[in-house]
Scaffold this motif. Structure first.
Motif, PDB file in Angstrom:
ATOM      1  N   PHE A 105      37.726  45.603  35.630  1.00 21.34           N
ATOM      2  CA  PHE A 105      38.022  46.198  36.522  1.00 21.34           C
ATOM      3  C   PHE A 105      37.009  47.384  36.927  1.00 21.34           C
ATOM      4  O   PHE A 105      36.508  47.902  38.194  1.00 21.34           O
ATOM      5  CB  PHE A 105      39.284  46.753  35.672  1.00 21.34           C
ATOM      6  N   THR A 106      36.615  47.595  35.727  1.00 24.19           N
ATOM      7  CA  THR A 106      35.151  48.837  36.266  1.00 24.19           C
ATOM      8  C   THR A 106      33.992  47.806  36.978  1.00 24.19           C
ATOM      9  O   THR A 106      33.556  48.565  37.551  1.00 24.19           O
ATOM     10  CB  THR A 106      34.661  49.346  34.776  1.00 24.19           C
ATOM     11  N   SER A 107      33.441  46.865  36.920  1.00 17.59           N
ATOM     12  CA  SER A 107      33.068  46.395  37.382  1.00 17.59           C
ATOM     13  C   SER A 107      32.746  46.308  39.097  1.00 17.59           C
ATOM     14  O   SER A 107      31.477  46.356  39.866  1.00 17.59           O
ATOM     15  CB  SER A 107      32.385  44.879  36.879  1.00 17.59           C
ATOM     16  N   LEU A 108      33.993  45.605  39.616  1.00 14.61           N
ATOM     17  CA  LEU A 108      34.142  45.600  40.646  1.00 14.61           C
ATOM     18  C   LEU A 108      34.178  46.523  42.042  1.00 14.61           C
ATOM     19  O   LEU A 108      33.565  46.454  42.814  1.00 14.61           O
ATOM     20  CB  LEU A 108      35.972  45.572  41.104  1.00 14.61           C
ATOM     21  N   SER A 109      33.875  48.077  41.567  1.00 14.59           N
ATOM     22  CA  SER A 109      33.603  48.979  41.802  1.00 14.59           C
ATOM     23  C   SER A 109      31.406  49.339  41.894  1.00 14.59           C
ATOM     24  O   SER A 109      31.266  50.450  42.986  1.00 14.59           O
ATOM     25  CB  SER A 109      33.469  50.566  41.971  1.00 14.59           C
ATOM     26  N   TRP A 110      30.957  48.889  41.743  1.00 13.26           N
ATOM     27  CA  TRP A 110      29.604  49.147  41.440  1.00 13.26           C
ATOM     28  C   TRP A 110      29.063  47.839  42.283  1.00 13.26           C
ATOM     29  O   TRP A 110      29.665  46.851  42.933  1.00 13.26           O
ATOM     30  CB  TRP A 110      29.044  47.849  39.635  1.00 13.26           C
ATOM     31  N   LYS A 111      28.293  49.165  42.417  1.00 13.05           N
ATOM     32  CA  LYS A 111      27.333  48.066  44.191  1.00 13.05           C
ATOM     33  C   LYS A 111      26.869  47.292  44.287  1.00 13.05           C
ATOM     34  O   LYS A 111      25.684  46.899  44.160  1.00 13.05           O
ATOM     35  CB  LYS A 111      26.724  49.307  44.471  1.00 13.05           C
ATOM     36  N   ASP A 112      27.265  45.438  43.801  1.00  8.16           N
ATOM     37  CA  ASP A 112      26.853  44.315  44.076  1.00  8.16           C
ATOM     38  C   ASP A 112      28.272  44.144  44.133  1.00  8.16           C
ATOM     39  O   ASP A 112      28.495  42.606  43.482  1.00  8.16           O
ATOM     40  CB  ASP A 112      26.537  44.191  42.046  1.00  8.16           C
ATOM     41  N   THR A 113      27.500  43.137  45.268  1.00  6.41           N
ATOM     42  CA  THR A 113      28.851  42.281  46.221  1.00  6.41           C
ATOM     43  C   THR A 113      28.681  40.892  45.453  1.00  6.41           C
ATOM     44  O   THR A 113      30.308  40.215  44.883  1.00  6.41           O
ATOM     45  CB  THR A 113      28.525  41.986  47.157  1.00  6.41           C
ATOM     46  N   VAL A 166      48.201  50.410  34.072  1.00  6.18           N
ATOM     47  CA  VAL A 166      48.384  49.369  34.962  1.00  6.18           C
ATOM     48  C   VAL A 166      47.767  49.986  35.911  1.00  6.18           C
ATOM     49  O   VAL A 166      47.465  49.767  37.686  1.00  6.18           O
ATOM     50  CB  VAL A 166      50.090  49.049  34.705  1.00  6.18           C
ATOM     51  N   THR A 167      48.172  51.550  35.915  1.00  4.68           N
ATOM     52  CA  THR A 167      48.212  51.947  37.705  1.00  4.68           C
ATOM     53  C   THR A 167      46.000  52.044  37.670  1.00  4.68           C
ATOM     54  O   THR A 167      46.005  52.105  39.030  1.00  4.68           O
ATOM     55  CB  THR A 167      48.490  53.594  36.910  1.00  4.68           C
ATOM     56  N   TRP A 168      46.102  52.083  36.903  1.00  2.00           N
ATOM     57  CA  TRP A 168      43.698  52.564  36.713  1.00  2.00           C
ATOM     58  C   TRP A 168      43.154  51.039  37.049  1.00  2.00           C
ATOM     59  O   TRP A 168      42.783  51.464  37.779  1.00  2.00           O
ATOM     60  CB  TRP A 168      44.032  52.783  35.140  1.00  2.00           C
ATOM     61  N   PHE A 169      44.170  49.724  36.605  1.00  2.00           N
ATOM     62  CA  PHE A 169      43.811  48.407  37.297  1.00  2.00           C
ATOM     63  C   PHE A 169      43.795  48.294  38.645  1.00  2.00           C
ATOM     64  O   PHE A 169      43.123  47.844  38.772  1.00  2.00           O
ATOM     65  CB  PHE A 169      44.682  47.745  36.391  1.00  2.00           C
ATOM     66  N   TYR A 170      45.200  48.862  38.865  1.00  3.05           N
ATOM     67  CA  TYR A 170      45.109  48.641  40.313  1.00  3.05           C
ATOM     68  C   TYR A 170      44.349  49.377  41.102  1.00  3.05           C
ATOM     69  O   TYR A 170      43.917  49.202  42.465  1.00  3.05           O
ATOM     70  CB  TYR A 170      46.876  49.579  40.572  1.00  3.05           C
ATOM     71  N   THR A 171      44.625  51.230  40.881  1.00  2.00           N
ATOM     72  CA  THR A 171      43.512  51.757  41.944  1.00  2.00           C
ATOM     73  C   THR A 171      42.298  51.114  41.319  1.00  2.00           C
ATOM     74  O   THR A 171      41.539  51.555  42.754  1.00  2.00           O
ATOM     75  CB  THR A 171      43.335  53.165  41.437  1.00  2.00           C
ATOM     76  N   SER A 172      41.482  50.766  41.144  1.00  2.00           N
ATOM     77  CA  SER A 172      39.868  49.935  40.098  1.00  2.00           C
ATOM     78  C   SER A 172      39.933  49.056  41.464  1.00  2.00           C
ATOM     79  O   SER A 172      38.917  49.061  42.041  1.00  2.00           O
ATOM     80  CB  SER A 172      40.283  49.212  39.074  1.00  2.00           C
ATOM     81  N   VAL A 173      40.774  47.973  41.836  1.00  2.00           N
ATOM     82  CA  VAL A 173      40.768  47.626  43.101  1.00  2.00           C
ATOM     83  C   VAL A 173      40.458  48.162  44.317  1.00  2.00           C
ATOM     84  O   VAL A 173      39.931  48.006  45.197  1.00  2.00           O
ATOM     85  CB  VAL A 173      42.027  46.640  42.789  1.00  2.00           C
ATOM     86  N   SER A 233      41.804  42.139  48.023  1.00  2.00           N
ATOM     87  CA  SER A 233      43.102  42.225  48.424  1.00  2.00           C
ATOM     88  C   SER A 233      44.006  39.995  47.631  1.00  2.00           C
ATOM     89  O   SER A 233      45.723  41.311  48.155  1.00  2.00           O
ATOM     90  CB  SER A 233      43.100  41.230  50.330  1.00  2.00           C
ATOM     91  N   GLN A 234      43.608  39.344  47.681  1.00  2.00           N
ATOM     92  CA  GLN A 234      44.527  38.401  46.939  1.00  2.00           C
ATOM     93  C   GLN A 234      44.477  38.848  45.742  1.00  2.00           C
ATOM     94  O   GLN A 234      45.279  38.817  45.253  1.00  2.00           O
ATOM     95  CB  GLN A 234      43.424  37.768  46.705  1.00  2.00           C
ATOM     96  N   LEU A 235      43.247  39.728  44.595  1.00  2.00           N
ATOM     97  CA  LEU A 235      43.983  40.309  43.660  1.00  2.00           C
ATOM     98  C   LEU A 235      45.042  41.219  42.806  1.00  2.00           C
ATOM     99  O   LEU A 235      45.934  41.332  42.588  1.00  2.00           O
ATOM    100  CB  LEU A 235      42.654  41.187  42.724  1.00  2.00           C
ATOM    101  N   ALA A 236      45.106  42.471  44.586  1.00  2.00           N
ATOM    102  CA  ALA A 236      45.723  43.566  44.848  1.00  2.00           C
ATOM    103  C   ALA A 236      47.221  42.715  45.155  1.00  2.00           C
ATOM    104  O   ALA A 236      48.029  43.474  44.359  1.00  2.00           O
ATOM    105  CB  ALA A 236      45.181  44.553  45.256  1.00  2.00           C
ATOM    106  N   MET A 237      46.932  41.929  45.606  1.00  2.00           N
ATOM    107  CA  MET A 237      48.659  41.216  45.578  1.00  2.00           C
ATOM    108  C   MET A 237      49.004  40.690  44.615  1.00  2.00           C
ATOM    109  O   MET A 237      50.120  40.960  44.690  1.00  2.00           O
ATOM    110  CB  MET A 237      48.722  40.105  47.474  1.00  2.00           C
ATOM    111  N   LEU A 238      47.774  39.930  43.672  1.00  2.00           N
ATOM    112  CA  LEU A 238      48.428  39.477  42.516  1.00  2.00           C
ATOM    113  C   LEU A 238      49.031  40.307  41.864  1.00  2.00           C
ATOM    114  O   LEU A 238      50.647  40.182  41.104  1.00  2.00           O
ATOM    115  CB  LEU A 238      47.885  38.586  41.895  1.00  2.00           C
ATOM    116  N   ILE A 239      48.583  41.609  41.141  1.00  2.00           N
ATOM    117  CA  ILE A 239      48.700  42.586  40.488  1.00  2.00           C
ATOM    118  C   ILE A 239      50.064  43.398  41.420  1.00  2.00           C
ATOM    119  O   ILE A 239      51.141  43.338  40.591  1.00  2.00           O
ATOM    120  CB  ILE A 239      48.080  43.851  40.971  1.00  2.00           C
ATOM    121  N   TYR A 240      50.118  43.879  42.409  1.00  2.00           N
ATOM    122  CA  TYR A 240      51.695  44.063  43.504  1.00  2.00           C
ATOM    123  C   TYR A 240      52.955  43.253  42.758  1.00  2.00           C
ATOM    124  O   TYR A 240      53.682  43.603  42.438  1.00  2.00           O
ATOM    125  CB  TYR A 240      51.226  44.622  43.944  1.00  2.00           C
TER     126      TYR A 240
END
Length: 1164
Positions: free
Chosen positions: A990-998, A1026-1033, A1051-1058
């Motif tokens: 989840f941390t790697s999601l916001s690293w600048k590598d698409t 749970v909050t940290w995972f969600y905000t990471s997305v 967006s799909q990942l965020a919807m699955l979590i929510y």
């Protein structure tokens, strides 16, 4: 009001003149720009001022600004205007179309473009619902003259581009306009064809104004033939295509005609609909294409030649698709004439045109039916003859020694650019020669043999560009070298292919042996030509299987090349070309021993003795060359099939290396970093008076040779592949519980003796980066651990320009020698462990360990290793990316002149970022390989069928590809049993999601994150987690949301979590309420449907769209979009369907069949 408008117009004209005046100061220009922009945004006189400024009596720059004002009003104020104001503006715009421009040839193109944009912007907002007669009005305008006709063409073209190509309006408006265009397409095409025919006829009467209109009409047709139904393109027995072919002979119209024709012929769709394209294979069409191909090198004319070549290639693609298909298309009668036309482009002087034809030749030569046609077989031979010229590397832009040079100056910016292109071009030609060889193998070999014999008989032509080291040696640009290179490529392609497809009785063995003998007898002192000679020996060597008595001559030639020298001065370093020859010879020996050990095995003793003699008598052999020969010996020994014999041989071969590596001196050096640095001289300052440079250099050589030799044996020693041979030879010592054989390696005993010092040396190398050992490096070698320039260029993707340095002596500084030693030591050491430093460690060692480790060792071996590894890599990479992000944000805030850095600093930062990105991808790939098993269902439809469907006319969404499902691997299940490892995996993912590598973000979000989190979705996760995972997305959406692919997966990942965790974790709603501009009412509705089991459910697509709207405030924008003013286009009442009723049929009181089918319920 008129006075106010006039006064304001005067001010605007002054402001525009100030902006466009080159002498204006920057301050005044900015003030004028600000005044103009504020006027467009706020002033109520925009429409009258715009109309007045757009008058044709005004200068062009003022008129253009007036039209810009009107466009701005339509784009940003249209929704707030009164109906009467819209009508007045539309009337003014139509009046400008009618009489607001100069004649066709006088009017500026940017004025025409601006005026057409105004009309198109109104069409996008009002047609067809509120402007049903638009097409009729446009048609009426064309009767007023050429200027109006050209403007109408521009309007229709821009409308098609905005609606079909660029999608610059909402879905509902786009659907309305596209469907209306489709419904009127027959009339539109008839109209366009009539305009084109009329203006072409008038143009032929020397009316140049009509030429301009005809060109614009052709461009407009190009905007439509790409997407309309093929029935319109091929209507009237392909009348449009016939006219386009005729226009190829008109110099002023041929380029646009060729581009329109190309777009039409490239169309995909159902094969039945494409069948009429075969009419273009008639004599008339081919004649016009061939006639138009006669041209000189004029850039505009050359562009036309490129389009014409593409037309021929597209025609060939249609031919290959249709012939042999179910639609019953026969081979055209004049196929030979078509191929002659294609061959004319293949033999053209332009290298680009030659390369453009290659895919078409490949398709023809590989076609199941066409490749067997007699005319194609004859053309194959012609092509092979032509390729003898095409493979020759000529046409450098900087030269004038070939007709292709003039074309290359148009196509390529530099010699390096051309070289890069030609490398790819030659590879494509090689593939084509192999395809041709499958059709006429013996004829192809005969051509290759003749070419080789011609090169051997020809004297060496050094040319004008001689070697820097000797007058009689060639350079890369010498005529002889480029001919030898081309012939070598051709020979290699032909021989490798005939060895695959011909039976032994049909092999041209005798002729091959004659060629091999001629090559062995050929003597040259030129290293570049000798390198080609060695390649030809390797290519022809397989025929030695049928004539083994040639083997001694081949080995003699190769061993002679291993010791090749140009001069006698041993103090001067060898040139790169000489080094390459020696390395090439060693590689040839290894290749022969690897692929044909059975041939050499009978004379192994002679081979071994000769190598021992070389080792003892030739002092100039490098360590690498010695190790290469040892590698060759090991390869042959694998065919002993006798464990005892092979072990005895390896003991003898490696005795001196083992003794050296395990000596007391070496042990002290390898185990102590300080002693090691002193041993190799890294702690010494090198001066001209230094006397022990040679000693430390020899010490580095001793270490390097031992490592290289050990690696050579470890890499090449093998047990017999056949189980029976392995058992008979004593290699099998038992069986596992599952019945798999357990082998023993003949090098194991020696390797176990070597291993302690090897592991100690690896630990010593790693400790060299500790501060105390870095401090021991002398001033001379303080940068010894920095990345070498060649490595930097490789990481940054920069090309290596070798043309100027291949024949210069390779002088290295003491620092470069030390850097090379450290690099090769790390490389060799970690290859023993199947890894290399940190980056390749993830790719090679860890990945291979994960893939190879038996399941019973997961808990005892992999879990203790992978847990700490992933934790460490997450921390390290996170710090690296924080530095990169901080650097970017700081640079964004500083003034431009303060950001200007030294080139070396910029390069270093780029290098660090690229290495960090590469390491990130390797680590995440390791995580995916360890934990994720992807299962892809079979596709429901064949890809070709999908491509063949003509869906452009129908506004139908394409079916998404079959979704893969991700599950945990057995190792993944084992890792997730350990809570600390599991949390490390989740944190890294989840941390790697916001690293600048698409690339990493998309892959991790789509495959890894939910697969891991799903395992504990039903457990007792802490709300904070749970909050940290969600905000990471959401953080990732802020960084990557501008990219559509990442946006969708995140967006799909965020919807699955929510949807999975919201029922148990109210904290997720609190996170949602913090999203900027979120609709709380929409969120309540979404939660209601999610939480209430009795609530009305909606489809998956609608649910995804609703969720994307909810989280839209988290999506980051690209820099180019952040300050862009949004254009809002309102939907108009739907044309084609009634809105669905609000009430639910299932909840209605009457559910009887009679009631459901009563007339008043038909709307249901």
């Amino acid at each position: 009001m008129a006075d106010q408008v006039a006064a304001m117009c005067d001010q605007l004209i002054k402001a525009v003149n100030v902006i466009m005046d080159a002498e204006t100061s920057q301050i005044l220009r900015l003030e004028a720009l600000k005044f103009c922009e504020e006027f467009k945004e706020t002033n109520s006189f925009c429409v009258p001022c715009g109309v007045q400024l757009a008058d044709k009596a005004q200068p062009a720059i003022v008129r253009h600004f007036g039209l810009q004002i009107l466009e701005h009003v339509i784009k940003f104020r249209w929704n707030n205007m009164q109906p009467q104001e819209k009508i007045h503006l539309k009337e003014w715009a139509m009046q400008l179309l009618s009489n607001g421009t100069h004649s066709v040839l006088e009017e500026e193109s940017h004025i025409k473009d601006a005026l057409s944009r105004i009309i198109v912007e109104m069409i996008k907002r009002e047609w067809p619902q509120h402007w049903p007669d638009m097409l009729k009005e446009m048609e009426a305008l064309t009767s007023q003259g050429g200027a109006q006709t050209e403007l109408v063409m521009l309007i229709l073209l821009r409308l098609a581009e905005d609606v079909i190509t660029f999608h610059t309006l909402p879905i509902q408006r786009r659907r309305d306009i596209q469907l209306t265009l489709t419904q009127n397409m027959e009339n539109i095409f008839t109209f366009l064809m009539a305009i084109l025919h009329l203006n072409v006829e008038d143009y032929r009467k020397l009316a140049r104004a009509h030429c301009r209109v005809a060109v614009t009409t052709l461009n407009t047709l190009s905007g439509y033939v790409d997407w309309v139904s093929l029935a319109f393109v091929t209507a009237g027995n392909c009348h449009l295509l016939e006219m386009l072919c005729l226009l190829l002979s008109e110099p002023e119209l041929q380029l646009e005609a060729a581009e329109c024709l190309l777009i039409a012929i490239r169309r995909k769709g159902k094969l039945e609909d494409r069948k009429p394209f075969m009419l273009l294979f008639n004599d008339v069409a081919i004649h016009y294409i061939l006639s138009a191909a006669q041209a000189v090198v004029v850039e505009q004319r050359y562009i036309f030649l490129k389009r014409l070549c593409q037309v021929l290639c597209a025609l060939g693609s249609q031919l290959c698709s249709l012939v042999g298909s179910d639609v019953g298309v026969n081979v055209p009668a004049n196929l030979n004439k078509y191929m002659e036309a294609l061959l004319a482009f293949t033999t053209h002087s332009s290298q680009f045109l030659k390369s453009s034809t290659l895919p078409t030749w490949v398709a023809l030569f590989k076609h199941e039916i066409l490749s067997k046609e007699a005319v194609v077989v004859q053309m194959v031979i012609k092509y092979l003859r032509a390729s003898m010229t095409n493979l020759v590397k000529t046409g450098f832009p900087s030269k004038d020694d070939n007709p292709s040079c003039e074309y290359s100056r148009v196509d390529f910016d530099s010699d390096e650019d051309f070289t890069s292109f030609f490398h790819s071009f030659r590879a494509q030609q090689g593939e084509l020669v192999r395809s041709a060889c499958r059709i006429v193998p013996l004829e192809a070999f005969q051509i290759a043999a003749e070419w080789l014999q011609y090169q051997i008989a020809s004297p060496t032509d050094v040319g004008d560009t001689r070697s820097k080291t000797a007058e009689d040696l060639c350079s890369f640009m010498s005529p002889s070298v480029i001919q030898w290179e081309a012939m070598t490529v051709f020979m290699e392609c032909v021989v490798t292919q005939i060895l695959k497809i011909l039976e032994e009785k049909n092999m041209p063995t005798d002729q091959s042996m004659e060629l091999l003998q001629a090559v062995l007898n050929y003597d040259t002192k030129d290293p570049l030509i000798l390198s080609c000679v060695l390649t030809n020996i390797s290519t022809l060597f397989p025929f030695v299987m049928y004539r083994p008595h040639f083997l001694p001559q081949v080995l003699y030639k190769l061993f002679k090349a291993i010791t090749f020298e140009v001069g006698q001065d041993s103090k001067v370093p060898r040139t790169k070309s000489v080094k390459n020859v020696r390395r090439h010879a060693c590689s040839s020996v290894i290749r022969i021993c690897r692929d044909y050990p059975e041939i050499i095995l009978p004379c192994f003793d002679m081979f071994y003795n000769h190598i021992k003699k070389l080792f003892s008598s030739v002092a100039t052999l490098t360590h690498t060359e010695k190790c290469s020969l040892m590698e060759a010996l090991v390869l042959i020994s694998n065919k002993f099939n006798d464990f005892v014999k092979q072990k005895a041989f390896l003991d003898e071969l490696m005795a001196s290396v083992v003794a050296e590596w395990t000596s007391d001196e070496m042990r002290r050096v390898l185990w102590d970093p300080a002693m090691f640095l002193s041993f190799i001289g890294a702690d010494q300052v090198v001066t001209k008076q230094s006397t022990d440079i040679g000693t430390t250099g020899l010490n580095r050589g001793r270490v390097s040779f031992c490592l290289c030799a050990i690696l050579a044996v470890v890499k090449r020693v093998r047990c017999p592949a056949d189980l029976e041979e392995a058992k008979a030879g004593g290699f099998v010592v038992g069986y596992t519980a599952a019945g798999a054989p357990i082998y023993r390696n003949p090098f194991t005993a020696q390797f176990l003796v070597i291993l302690p010092n090897l592991l100690a040396f690896i630990r010593t190398q790693n400790s060299l980066f500790l501060p105390e050992n870095m401090a021991r490096l002398s001033e001379t070698f303080s940068k010894a651990h920095e990345v070498m320039d060649a490595e930097k260029n490789m990481v940054l993707g920069l090309s290596q320009h070798l043309l100027d340095s291949y024949d210069s002596p390779v002088y290295k500084t003491d620092l470069e020698h030390m850097q090379g030693f450290f690099l090769s030591s790390y490389d060799n050491c970690y290859h023993f462990m199947l890894s290399k430093i940190l980056l390749t460690s993830a790719r090679l060692f860890w990945k291979q360990l994960v893939l190879s480790c038996p399941q019973e060792y997961y808990d005892s071996l992999l879990c203790p290793l992978l847990g700490p590894l992933f934790s460490y890599m997450q921390q390290r990479l996170n710090v690296k990316w924080q530095v990169i992000n901080q650097r970017t944000s700081v640079y964004g805030e500083e003034e431009e002149e303060e950001v200007l850095c030294q080139e070396s600093q910029v390069t270093q930062e780029m290098l660090e970022e690229q290495l960090t990105r590469s390491l990130t991808r390797e680590v995440l790939d390791l995580l995916a390989v360890s934990c994720i098993s992807r299962k892809v269902p079979e596709s429901a439809a064949n890809k070709e069928e999908i491509e063949d469907e003509d869906v452009m006319m129908d506004s139908v969404q394409s079916t998404p590809p079959a979704q893969s499902t991700e599950e945990l691997t057995e190792l993944g299940k084992c890792l997730t049993k350990h809570e600390n490892i599991y949390m490390a995996l989740l944190t890294l993912s989840f941390t790697s999601l916001s690293w600048k590598d698409t690339v990493s973000c998309h892959r991790t979000a789509s495959m890894v994150c939910w697969t891991l989190l799903r395992q504990v979705a039903g457990g007792n996760l802490l709300p904070e987690a749970v909050t940290w995972f969600y905000t990471s997305v959401f953080r990732a959406l802020q960084v990557h949301g501008q990219h559509e692919v990442c946006n969708t997966t995140l967006s799909q990942l965020a919807m699955l979590i929510y949807e999975s965790l919201r029922p148990r974790y109210i904290e997720l709603r609190a996170v949602m309420t913090q999203i900027p501009n979120i609709s709380v009412e929409a969120l309540d509705q979404y939660d209601h449907r999610l939480m209430d089991p009795n609530a009305q459910k909606v489809g998956d697509k609608k649910r995804r769209d609703q969720f994307k709207k909810l989280i839209a405030g988290t999506v980051g924008k690209a820099l180019c979009q952040q300050f862009r003013k949004e254009v809002h286009i309102r939907n108009l009442p739907s044309l084609f369907k009634k809105p669905k009723p609000d009430e639910d049929v299932l909840k209605s009181e009457e559910l009887g069949l009679t009631t459901l089918f009563s007339p008043e319920n038909y709307a249901l």
